[in-house]
Write a protein that holds these residues in place. Structure first.
Motif, PDB file in Angstrom:
ATOM      1  N   ALA A  20      -0.777  -6.348  -0.422  1.00  0.00           N
ATOM      2  CA  ALA A  20       0.001  -5.291   0.469  1.00  0.00           C
ATOM      3  C   ALA A  20       0.885  -4.581  -0.310  1.00  0.00           C
ATOM      4  O   ALA A  20       1.138  -3.433  -0.251  1.00  0.00           O
ATOM      5  CB  ALA A  20       0.765  -6.260   1.557  1.00  0.00           C
ATOM      6  N   GLU A  21       1.750  -5.231  -1.224  1.00  0.00           N
ATOM      7  CA  GLU A  21       2.859  -4.836  -2.070  1.00  0.00           C
ATOM      8  C   GLU A  21       2.162  -3.555  -3.060  1.00  0.00           C
ATOM      9  O   GLU A  21       3.027  -2.556  -2.986  1.00  0.00           O
ATOM     10  CB  GLU A  21       3.793  -5.739  -2.611  1.00  0.00           C
ATOM     11  N   GLY A  22       1.417  -3.926  -3.446  1.00  0.00           N
ATOM     12  CA  GLY A  22       0.480  -3.120  -4.576  1.00  0.00           C
ATOM     13  C   GLY A  22      -0.080  -1.659  -3.759  1.00  0.00           C
ATOM     14  O   GLY A  22       0.125  -0.657  -3.997  1.00  0.00           O
ATOM     15  N   ARG A  23      -0.644  -2.176  -2.570  1.00  0.00           N
ATOM     16  CA  ARG A  23      -1.087  -0.941  -1.984  1.00  0.00           C
ATOM     17  C   ARG A  23      -0.066  -0.144  -1.359  1.00  0.00           C
ATOM     18  O   ARG A  23      -0.373   1.159  -1.251  1.00  0.00           O
ATOM     19  CB  ARG A  23      -2.226  -1.356  -0.786  1.00  0.00           C
ATOM     20  N   LYS A  45       7.911   2.444   7.562  1.00  0.00           N
ATOM     21  CA  LYS A  45       6.521   2.196   8.201  1.00  0.00           C
ATOM     22  C   LYS A  45       5.773   1.261   6.995  1.00  0.00           C
ATOM     23  O   LYS A  45       5.089   0.198   7.263  1.00  0.00           O
ATOM     24  CB  LYS A  45       5.801   2.852   8.857  1.00  0.00           C
ATOM     25  N   ILE A  46       5.405   2.063   5.754  1.00  0.00           N
ATOM     26  CA  ILE A  46       4.707   1.583   4.675  1.00  0.00           C
ATOM     27  C   ILE A  46       5.244   0.357   4.184  1.00  0.00           C
ATOM     28  O   ILE A  46       4.582  -0.635   3.963  1.00  0.00           O
ATOM     29  CB  ILE A  46       4.343   2.691   3.686  1.00  0.00           C
ATOM     30  N   ALA A  47       6.522   0.406   3.963  1.00  0.00           N
ATOM     31  CA  ALA A  47       7.185  -0.662   3.185  1.00  0.00           C
ATOM     32  C   ALA A  47       7.178  -1.975   4.158  1.00  0.00           C
ATOM     33  O   ALA A  47       7.005  -2.967   3.376  1.00  0.00           O
ATOM     34  CB  ALA A  47       8.634  -0.386   2.858  1.00  0.00           C
ATOM     35  N   ALA A  48       7.369  -2.008   5.479  1.00  0.00           N
ATOM     36  CA  ALA A  48       7.232  -3.095   6.253  1.00  0.00           C
ATOM     37  C   ALA A  48       6.023  -3.610   6.487  1.00  0.00           C
ATOM     38  O   ALA A  48       5.719  -4.621   7.077  1.00  0.00           O
ATOM     39  CB  ALA A  48       8.125  -2.529   7.717  1.00  0.00           C
ATOM     40  N   CYS A  49       4.777  -2.739   6.169  1.00  0.00           N
ATOM     41  CA  CYS A  49       3.425  -3.198   6.727  1.00  0.00           C
ATOM     42  C   CYS A  49       3.187  -4.454   5.517  1.00  0.00           C
ATOM     43  O   CYS A  49       3.164  -4.292   4.380  1.00  0.00           O
ATOM     44  CB  CYS A  49       2.807  -2.092   6.342  1.00  0.00           C
ATOM     45  N   ALA A  50       2.705  -5.400   6.028  1.00  0.00           N
ATOM     46  CA  ALA A  50       2.115  -6.836   5.332  1.00  0.00           C
ATOM     47  C   ALA A  50       0.530  -6.916   5.642  1.00  0.00           C
ATOM     48  O   ALA A  50       0.245  -7.793   5.026  1.00  0.00           O
ATOM     49  CB  ALA A  50       2.921  -7.932   5.927  1.00  0.00           C
ATOM     50  N   ASP A  51      -0.052  -6.026   6.138  1.00  0.00           N
ATOM     51  CA  ASP A  51      -1.422  -6.123   6.402  1.00  0.00           C
ATOM     52  C   ASP A  51      -2.188  -5.403   5.284  1.00  0.00           C
ATOM     53  O   ASP A  51      -2.093  -4.000   5.245  1.00  0.00           O
ATOM     54  CB  ASP A  51      -1.734  -5.634   7.783  1.00  0.00           C
ATOM     55  N   PRO A  52      -2.614  -6.217   4.273  1.00  0.00           N
ATOM     56  CA  PRO A  52      -3.260  -5.427   3.387  1.00  0.00           C
ATOM     57  C   PRO A  52      -4.654  -4.292   3.785  1.00  0.00           C
ATOM     58  O   PRO A  52      -4.711  -3.268   2.955  1.00  0.00           O
ATOM     59  CB  PRO A  52      -3.989  -6.275   2.316  1.00  0.00           C
ATOM     60  N   GLN A  53      -5.237  -4.771   4.736  1.00  0.00           N
ATOM     61  CA  GLN A  53      -6.461  -4.070   5.259  1.00  0.00           C
ATOM     62  C   GLN A  53      -5.968  -2.617   5.984  1.00  0.00           C
ATOM     63  O   GLN A  53      -6.478  -1.720   5.755  1.00  0.00           O
ATOM     64  CB  GLN A  53      -7.105  -4.917   6.274  1.00  0.00           C
TER      65      GLN A  53
END
Length: 75
Positions: A20-23, A45-53
């Motif tokens: 997730a962090e890399g994406r 929003k991007i930084a807080a997202c932990a969903d790799p998909q």
């Protein structure tokens, strides 16, 4: 050598966080290179997202999107 940790749920969670962090970093880079402006809320929003998909889906859309709204649109 005990390799059970590498197959554990905790190990998978750590890998997902890394993905997730890399994406998220890749998404921000791609949007910046393409000149697509982001609001502070978009960046959060991007930084807080932990969903790799989900991040993968946003990254795919970012390749052809002309705006941040297109990247974040619901599928």
């Amino acid at each position: 050598m005990d390799t059970s940790f590498y197959k554990s749920a905790m190990s998978e969670e750590i890998r997902d966080e890394g993905r997730a962090e890399g994406r998220a970093e890749g998404l921000l880079l791609l949007l910046g290179v393409r000149g697509i402006g982001l609001t502070d809320a978009d960046r959060a929003k991007i930084a807080a997202c932990a969903d790799p998909q989900l991040l993968h889906a946003w990254l795919q859309r970012a390749a052809t999107a002309s705006s941040a709204e297109e990247v974040f649109r619901a599928s």
